[in-house]
Design a protein around this motif. Structure first.
Motif, mmCIF file in Angstrom:
data_model
loop_
_atom_site.group_PDB
_atom_site.id
_atom_site.type_symbol
_atom_site.label_atom_id
_atom_site.label_comp_id
_atom_site.label_asym_id
_atom_site.label_seq_id
_atom_site.Cartn_x
_atom_site.Cartn_y
_atom_site.Cartn_z
ATOM 1 N N ARG A 73 -5.271 -6.164 4.312
ATOM 2 C CA ARG A 73 -5.630 -5.060 3.410
ATOM 3 C C ARG A 73 -6.440 -3.998 4.148
ATOM 4 N N SER A 74 -7.369 -4.444 4.971
ATOM 5 C CA SER A 74 -8.200 -3.519 5.729
ATOM 6 C C SER A 74 -7.351 -2.653 6.662
ATOM 7 N N GLN A 133 0.851 -1.190 0.000
ATOM 8 C CA GLN A 133 0.000 0.000 0.000
ATOM 9 C C GLN A 133 0.884 1.235 0.000
ATOM 10 N N ALA A 188 -3.559 4.137 5.838
ATOM 11 C CA ALA A 188 -3.386 5.174 4.819
ATOM 12 C C ALA A 188 -4.340 6.342 5.056
ATOM 13 N N LYS A 189 -5.549 6.052 5.514
ATOM 14 C CA LYS A 189 -6.553 7.098 5.738
ATOM 15 C C LYS A 189 -6.228 7.993 6.933
ATOM 16 N N ILE A 242 1.325 5.031 1.029
ATOM 17 C CA ILE A 242 0.773 5.933 2.038
ATOM 18 C C ILE A 242 1.452 7.287 1.881
ATOM 19 N N LEU A 283 -4.097 -1.891 6.333
ATOM 20 C CA LEU A 283 -3.283 -0.946 5.565
ATOM 21 C C LEU A 283 -4.121 0.177 4.958
ATOM 22 N N THR A 284 -5.321 -0.130 4.514
ATOM 23 C CA THR A 284 -6.214 0.908 3.985
ATOM 24 C C THR A 284 -6.566 1.901 5.086
ATOM 25 N N ALA A 285 -6.872 1.394 6.270
ATOM 26 C CA ALA A 285 -7.202 2.271 7.404
ATOM 27 C C ALA A 285 -5.980 3.115 7.803
#
Length: 138
Positions: free
Chosen positions: A128-129, A7, A135-136, A9, A131-133
């Motif tokens: 994935r969840s 991911q 990044a946010k 970031i 890493l997505t969180a």
């Protein structure tokens, strides 16, 4: 079985590493119910030798930090709480343009033969969840 996800970031590696390795604050952004630091590591509190218990969705897993090299790399091993054996993970933080490329690698063996594909699918979705969180938060 092995998993690798990555991911980008939009923050420098030192900032991303610091946020990711602050285990107790995962409840604020990672979608987990509770994280308890059972044993401090070196450097305190989240470094080498730290043991953390992560609770989510009726499950509690215990992990030990086996490598801590800020701001480049953290490794860990699963101590208890999941239907797998020999679970180990590595998370790397590499400069990527103006941000960071986070790569999470996990290897494991299923405890119950024939369930590896299902465990891999669930674990990959969970990673994935996270890493997505992460990044946010930047």
């Amino acid at each position: 079985m092995q998993i690798e996800i990555s991911q980008h970031i939009a923050a420098p590696p030192a900032a991303v590493f610091a946020r990711y390795t602050d285990h107790e604050k995962w409840v604020e952004w990672a979608g987990v119910k509770e994280v308890v630091l059972r044993q401090q590591g070196h450097p305190a509190p989240n470094g080498l030798g730290a043991i953390r218990v992560i609770r989510q969705a009726g499950m509690a897993i215990e992990e030990e930090i086996t490598g801590f090299d800020p701001p480049k790399r953290m490794t860990y091993r699963l101590v208890a709480g999941a239907p797998v054996r020999d679970h180990s993970g590595e998370v790397t933080f590499d400069a990527d343009g103006a941000g960071t490329r986070v790569t999470w690698r996990v290897s494991f063996r299923p405890l119950i033969p024939g369930t590896g594909w299902l465990l891999r699918r669930a674990l990959e979705a969970g990673l994935r969840s996270v890493l997505t969180a992460l990044a946010k938060t930047f």
